[in-house]
Design an enzyme around this catalytic site. Structure first.
Site, PDB file in Angstrom:
ATOM      1  N   LYS A 175       0.732  -1.356  -0.069  1.00  0.00           N
ATOM      2  CA  LYS A 175      -0.075   0.073   0.387  1.00  0.00           C
ATOM      3  C   LYS A 175       0.919   1.637   0.106  1.00  0.00           C
ATOM      4  O   LYS A 175       0.173   2.240  -1.055  1.00  0.00           O
ATOM      5  CB  LYS A 175      -0.874  -0.372   1.265  1.00  0.00           C
ATOM      6  CG  LYS A 175      -2.292  -1.123   1.123  1.00  0.00           C
ATOM      7  CD  LYS A 175      -3.233  -0.964   1.864  1.00  0.00           C
ATOM      8  CE  LYS A 175      -4.045  -2.071   1.649  1.00  0.00           C
ATOM      9  NZ  LYS A 175      -5.369  -1.554   2.617  1.00  0.00           N
ATOM     10  N   LYS A 227     -10.230  -4.214  -5.729  1.00  0.00           N
ATOM     11  CA  LYS A 227     -11.259  -2.550  -5.969  1.00  0.00           C
ATOM     12  C   LYS A 227     -10.169  -1.440  -6.956  1.00  0.00           C
ATOM     13  O   LYS A 227     -11.143  -0.975  -7.404  1.00  0.00           O
ATOM     14  CB  LYS A 227     -11.287  -2.552  -4.912  1.00  0.00           C
ATOM     15  CG  LYS A 227     -11.877  -3.040  -3.323  1.00  0.00           C
ATOM     16  CD  LYS A 227     -12.579  -2.837  -2.435  1.00  0.00           C
ATOM     17  CE  LYS A 227     -12.639  -3.939  -0.803  1.00  0.00           C
ATOM     18  NZ  LYS A 227     -12.773  -2.663   0.491  1.00  0.00           N
ATOM     19  N   LYS A 267      -3.214 -10.344  -7.554  1.00  0.00           N
ATOM     20  CA  LYS A 267      -4.241 -10.407  -7.291  1.00  0.00           C
ATOM     21  C   LYS A 267      -5.371 -10.043  -7.749  1.00  0.00           C
ATOM     22  O   LYS A 267      -5.601  -8.255  -8.344  1.00  0.00           O
ATOM     23  CB  LYS A 267      -4.339  -9.605  -5.200  1.00  0.00           C
ATOM     24  CG  LYS A 267      -5.644 -10.309  -4.783  1.00  0.00           C
ATOM     25  CD  LYS A 267      -5.486  -9.986  -2.970  1.00  0.00           C
ATOM     26  CE  LYS A 267      -5.765  -8.317  -2.851  1.00  0.00           C
ATOM     27  NZ  LYS A 267      -5.603  -7.332  -2.164  1.00  0.00           N
TER      28      LYS A 267
HETATM   29  P1  TYM Z   1     -10.936  -5.622   2.304  1.00  0.00           P
HETATM   30  O1  TYM Z   1     -12.117  -4.631   2.980  1.00  0.00           O
HETATM   31  O2  TYM Z   1      -9.490  -5.457   2.049  1.00  0.00           O
HETATM   32  O3  TYM Z   1     -11.510  -7.005   2.026  1.00  0.00           O
HETATM   33  C1  TYM Z   1     -12.409  -7.983   2.504  1.00  0.00           C
HETATM   34  C2  TYM Z   1     -11.667  -9.275   2.919  1.00  0.00           C
HETATM   35  O4  TYM Z   1     -12.603  -9.589   0.748  1.00  0.00           O
HETATM   36  C3  TYM Z   1     -10.940 -10.708   0.354  1.00  0.00           C
HETATM   37  N1  TYM Z   1     -10.353 -10.166  -0.659  1.00  0.00           N
HETATM   38  C4  TYM Z   1     -10.164 -11.239  -1.371  1.00  0.00           C
HETATM   39  N2  TYM Z   1     -10.460 -12.269  -1.039  1.00  0.00           N
HETATM   40  C5  TYM Z   1      -9.289 -13.950  -2.856  1.00  0.00           C
HETATM   41  N3  TYM Z   1      -9.085 -12.668  -3.235  1.00  0.00           N
HETATM   42  C6  TYM Z   1      -9.257 -11.459  -3.619  1.00  0.00           C
HETATM   43  N4  TYM Z   1      -9.001 -11.673  -4.570  1.00  0.00           N
HETATM   44  C7  TYM Z   1      -9.579 -10.875  -2.770  1.00  0.00           C
HETATM   45  N5  TYM Z   1      -9.443  -9.850  -2.552  1.00  0.00           N
HETATM   46  C8  TYM Z   1     -10.539  -9.293  -0.909  1.00  0.00           C
HETATM   47  C9  TYM Z   1     -10.092 -10.019   1.681  1.00  0.00           C
HETATM   48  O5  TYM Z   1      -9.040 -11.167   1.783  1.00  0.00           O
HETATM   49  C10 TYM Z   1     -10.721  -9.974   3.171  1.00  0.00           C
HETATM   50  O6  TYM Z   1     -11.710 -10.845   3.327  1.00  0.00           O
HETATM   51  N6  TYM Z   1      -7.845  -6.156   6.290  1.00  0.00           N
HETATM   52  C11 TYM Z   1      -9.469  -6.165   6.242  1.00  0.00           C
HETATM   53  C12 TYM Z   1     -10.402  -5.560   6.790  1.00  0.00           C
HETATM   54  C13 TYM Z   1     -10.402  -5.847   8.170  1.00  0.00           C
HETATM   55  C14 TYM Z   1     -10.673  -7.760   9.059  1.00  0.00           C
HETATM   56  C15 TYM Z   1     -10.953  -6.841  10.121  1.00  0.00           C
HETATM   57  C16 TYM Z   1     -10.998  -8.516   8.387  1.00  0.00           C
HETATM   58  C17 TYM Z   1     -10.735  -4.917   9.316  1.00  0.00           C
HETATM   59  N7  TYM Z   1     -10.842  -5.762  10.492  1.00  0.00           N
HETATM   60  C18 TYM Z   1     -11.616  -7.723  11.172  1.00  0.00           C
HETATM   61  C19 TYM Z   1     -11.253  -9.706   9.391  1.00  0.00           C
HETATM   62  C20 TYM Z   1     -11.592  -9.305  11.338  1.00  0.00           C
HETATM   63  C21 TYM Z   1      -9.470  -6.421   4.526  1.00  0.00           C
HETATM   64  O7  TYM Z   1      -8.563  -6.123   4.205  1.00  0.00           O
HETATM   65  O8  TYM Z   1     -10.755  -5.651   4.334  1.00  0.00           O
END
Ligand code: TYM
Length: 336
Positions: free
Chosen positions: A115, A200, A197
Site C-alpha cells: 500500500k 478494488k 490479486k
Molecule cells: P478488505 O476490504 O480489503 O477485504 C475484505 C475481504 O475480502 C478478501 N479479499 C479477497 N479474497 C480472495 N481473493 C481476492 N482477490 C480478495 N480481495 C479481497 C480479504 O481477504 C478480506 O477477507 N483488513 C481487512 C478488513 C478487516 C478485517 C478486520 C477482517 C479489518 N478488521 C478484522 C477480518 C477481521 C481487509 O482486508 O478488508
C-alpha cells in the site's frame, strides 16, 4: 462463547467497489458459516481512512455495505452487522495493543509495503498500525474464527502473536483466534493478469468483476480474460489464467475443480469462459435484486443499524473493561 455458540468475526473496508474476490474470499464463507456461529461482521470504516476518502461518497459506501451484507444472505437479526467507528472500544483497544506490538513486526507486513508503494504520497501512521487495529477488532469479541482471504493471513498471524503476548503477561484475557480460509476463492486473481490479486483498486477495470457489474459486463470481462497457450481446461501452475477461471467457476457453482475439469473436457476456451460468466451471473443476479429492495427501505436499514450498534458495543466493552482492569488502569467512576 455467546448463547452457546462460538464467536466468528470478520469485516470489509468501505472503500472502492467490492469485487468477486471479496465475495468468494470472504462474504460467501460468512454466509455459509453464519448459522453455526455467533457472528459479528463489521464495516471497517476506521481502516478505510488509511486511504483518503471523499466524505459524501464514503458515507454512502459504508451504508451500502451493510445492505450488501444482508443482500448476500446474512440475516441481520441473527448476525451483528455494524460500523466499526460506532464502537469506540475498537480505537481504545488498538492503542493498548499498540503498546504490545513491536515495530519489527509491523515492518514485516507485506500489505503495508504494497500500500505504501501504491500511495507513496500518503504513507500515514494509520497505514502502518493497520494490523494493530485489526487485532483489536478481532480480540474485542473473543472470536475463535476469522474467515478472510489469503491476503489477510499475515494480519491474522500478528493478531495471534499480540493476543498470546498479552495473555502471557496478564492471564487469559483474549481468545487466540484462528484464520479460516475457504478451499476455493481464497485468492481470486485479476482477469487481466492472473499473477496479480483481483483488487478494488486495480487501474484496469477489466481485471476485476465488481459485485455490482451487470450481466453484460460480466460476460464481456470473462470473454476478454487472459488465458494461457494451449487449449486444455486444466488446473495447473503453468496455466494461471485457466486455473483462476476454474477457481471462480468452482466457487460460484460449489462444484469441485475436478468436476469442473471433467465437465469441460474437450471443450474450448470460448465455451468455458461463457460458462464461467453464467455461473458468476447466477450468483450476482439474486444479490442485485435483494440489494435494490433493501437499499430503498430506509427505515428498515436504520433500525438494523441502531439495534446492532448497541449489541456490538455491549460485547466489545465487556472485553475492554477486562483488559483495562488487568493492565491496572484506575476505575472510571460511574455517574449516579
Ligand atoms: P478488505 O476490504 O480489503 O477485504 C475484505 C475481504 O475480502 C478478501 N479479499 C479477497 N479474497 C480472495 N481473493 C481476492 N482477490 C480478495 N480481495 C479481497 C480479504 O481477504 C478480506 O477477507 N483488513 C481487512 C478488513 C478487516 C478485517 C478486520 C477482517 C479489518 N478488521 C478484522 C477480518 C477481521 C481487509 O482486508 O478488508
Amino acid at each position: 462463547m455467546i448463547d452457546g455458540k462460538k464467536v466468528l468475526y470478520s469485516g470489509m473496508q468501505a472503500t472502492g467497489n467490492l469485487t468477486l474476490g471479496n465475495y468468494l474470499g470472504a462474504l460467501k464463507n460468512w454466509v455459509d458459516l453464519n448459522e453455526e456461529y455467533k457472528c459479528f461482521f463489521g464495516v471497517m470504516d476506521l481502516h478505510s481512512i488509511t486511504i483518503r476518502q471523499e466524505p459524501s461518497e464514503f458515507r454512502k459506501r459504508a451504508r451500502n455495505l451493510i445492505a450488501l451484507y444482508i443482500a448476500a444472505g446474512l440475516d441481520p437479526v441473527k448476525n451483528c452487522l455494524y460500523f466499526q467507528s460506532h464502537v469506540p472500544a475498537h480505537a481504545e483497544l488498538a492503542w493498548i495493543l499498540g503498546c504490545f506490538t513491536y515495530m519489527g513486526e509491523l515492518n514485516r507486513m507485506t500489505q503495508f509495503k504494497d500500500k505504501s508503494a501504491k500511495h507513496a504520497d500518503n504513507i500515514n501512521a494509520g497505514l502502518y498500525t493497520y494490523p494493530v487495529l485489526m487485532a483489536a477488532d478481532i480480540l474485542l469479541y473473543q472470536a475463535e474464527y476469522v474467515p478472510v482471504g489469503e491476503d489477510q493471513r499475515q494480519h491474522l498471524e500478528i493478531t495471534r502473536d499480540i493476543a498470546q503476548r498479552f495473555n502471557a503477561i496478564y492471564g487469559d484475557v483474549f481468545v487466540v483466534p484462528e484464520g479460516f480460509y475457504g478451499k476455493r476463492g481464497a485468492k481470486v486473481m485479476s482477469l487481466q493478469d492472473p499473477l496479480k490479486k483481483m483488487s478494488k483498486s486495480d487501474e484496469n477495470p477489466n481485471g476485476s468483476i465488481y459485485l455490482m457489474d451487470d450481466a453484460d459486463a460480466v460476460v464481456r470481462k470473462c470473454k476478454r480474460a487472459v488465458t494461457d497457450s494451449g487449449n486444455e481446461i486444466r488446473y495447473s501452475e503453468d496455466k494461471p489464467g485457466i486455473s483462476n477461471l476454474l477457481d471462480i467457476y468452482s466457487g460460484c457453482t460449489n462444484k469441485s475443480v475436478e468436476e469442473a475439469e471433467k465437465e469441460f473436457d474437450g471443450k474450448g476456451y470460448g465455451d468455458f469462459k461463457l460458462a464461467v460468466a453464467e455461473a458468476i451471473n447466477s450468483v450476482l443476479g439474486p444479490i442485485h435484486m435483494e440489494y435494490e429492495r433493501i437499499i430503498k427501505d430506509k427505515n428498515y436499514l436504520d433500525g438494523i443499524i441502531k439495534e446492532n450498534d448497541s449489541q456490538a458495543m455491549y460485547f466489545a466493552n465487556k472485553t475492554l473493561r477486562k483488559a483495562r482492569k488487568k493492565i491496572g488502569f484506575t476505575d472510571i467512576p460511574r455517574k449516579e
